[in-house]
Design a protein around this motif. Structure first.
Motif, mmCIF file in Angstrom:
data_model
loop_
_atom_site.group_PDB
_atom_site.id
_atom_site.type_symbol
_atom_site.label_atom_id
_atom_site.label_comp_id
_atom_site.label_asym_id
_atom_site.label_seq_id
_atom_site.Cartn_x
_atom_site.Cartn_y
_atom_site.Cartn_z
ATOM 1 N N HIS A 15 0.826 -1.204 0.000
ATOM 2 C CA HIS A 15 0.000 0.000 0.000
ATOM 3 C C HIS A 15 0.865 1.261 0.000
ATOM 4 O O HIS A 15 0.617 2.202 -0.754
ATOM 5 C CB HIS A 15 -0.941 -0.009 1.211
ATOM 6 N N LYS A 16 1.877 1.295 0.830
ATOM 7 C CA LYS A 16 2.750 2.469 0.911
ATOM 8 C C LYS A 16 3.448 2.728 -0.416
ATOM 9 O O LYS A 16 3.536 3.878 -0.863
ATOM 10 C CB LYS A 16 3.782 2.286 2.021
ATOM 11 N N LYS A 17 3.937 1.692 -1.058
ATOM 12 C CA LYS A 17 4.614 1.861 -2.344
ATOM 13 C C LYS A 17 3.651 2.338 -3.425
ATOM 14 O O LYS A 17 3.966 3.222 -4.208
ATOM 15 C CB LYS A 17 5.277 0.553 -2.773
ATOM 16 N N LYS A 18 2.468 1.746 -3.460
ATOM 17 C CA LYS A 18 1.490 2.146 -4.472
ATOM 18 C C LYS A 18 0.975 3.557 -4.220
ATOM 19 O O LYS A 18 0.755 4.325 -5.159
ATOM 20 C CB LYS A 18 0.328 1.150 -4.532
ATOM 21 N N ARG A 19 0.794 3.908 -2.952
ATOM 22 C CA ARG A 19 0.333 5.258 -2.617
ATOM 23 C C ARG A 19 1.310 6.292 -3.159
ATOM 24 O O ARG A 19 0.898 7.342 -3.642
ATOM 25 C CB ARG A 19 0.174 5.402 -1.103
ATOM 26 N N PRO A 26 1.966 11.844 -0.889
ATOM 27 C CA PRO A 26 1.197 10.854 -0.131
ATOM 28 C C PRO A 26 0.952 11.228 1.337
ATOM 29 O O PRO A 26 -0.018 10.795 1.927
ATOM 30 C CB PRO A 26 2.018 9.578 -0.216
ATOM 31 N N ASP A 27 1.820 12.055 1.908
ATOM 32 C CA ASP A 27 1.638 12.421 3.309
ATOM 33 C C ASP A 27 0.556 13.479 3.509
ATOM 34 O O ASP A 27 -0.135 13.479 4.508
ATOM 35 C CB ASP A 27 2.966 12.914 3.902
ATOM 36 N N SER A 28 0.396 14.377 2.533
ATOM 37 C CA SER A 28 -0.604 15.432 2.704
ATOM 38 C C SER A 28 -1.968 15.060 2.133
ATOM 39 O O SER A 28 -2.983 15.551 2.605
ATOM 40 C CB SER A 28 -0.121 16.741 2.074
ATOM 41 N N ASN A 29 -2.003 14.220 1.092
ATOM 42 C CA ASN A 29 -3.284 13.843 0.499
ATOM 43 C C ASN A 29 -3.210 12.416 -0.037
ATOM 44 O O ASN A 29 -3.059 12.207 -1.246
ATOM 45 C CB ASN A 29 -3.680 14.817 -0.619
ATOM 46 N N PRO A 30 -3.343 11.423 0.842
ATOM 47 C CA PRO A 30 -3.242 10.034 0.393
ATOM 48 C C PRO A 30 -4.407 9.585 -0.491
ATOM 49 O O PRO A 30 -4.360 8.509 -1.071
ATOM 50 C CB PRO A 30 -3.209 9.245 1.696
#
Length: 101
Positions: A15-19, A26-30
């Protein structure tokens, strides 16, 4: 670690990689890819929304990656372009087979 815990851990890592591929920050608007896709989806009648959803999320991914000049963590940019061709082709086939027109 239990099999379930391993599954959850692997899922989170993917999930983290795809996000990172689908959002410019990704940190401000996932959820950026969903917001972008929803705008596109709103332009279509109900029977085309599923196609538009797939097309919209691919366009959001391409936009994110091209805008930030990031290297994808997962599928290549070529794969995303090919997916768009496929989704548009499927949507066209559906349109041509729609007996209500």
């Amino acid at each position: 670690m239990t099999p379930f815990e391993e599954l959850v851990h692997r899922s989170l890592e993917i999930h983290k990689k795809k996000r990172e591929d689908y959002t410019t920050n990704p940190d401000s608007n996932p959820y950026e890819n969903f917001t972008r896709a929803n705008e596109l989806i709103s332009w279509f009648p109900p029977e085309y929304k599923s196609f538009a959803s797939h097309i919209g999320t691919k366009l959001a991914r391409l936009g994110s990656l091209l805008q930030s000049n990031k290297t994808p963590n997962n599928e290549s940019l070529d794969d995303s372009f090919l997916d768009l061709v496929t989704y548009c082709g499927l949507m066209y086939g559906f349109y041509k087979s729609d007996k209500r027109k």
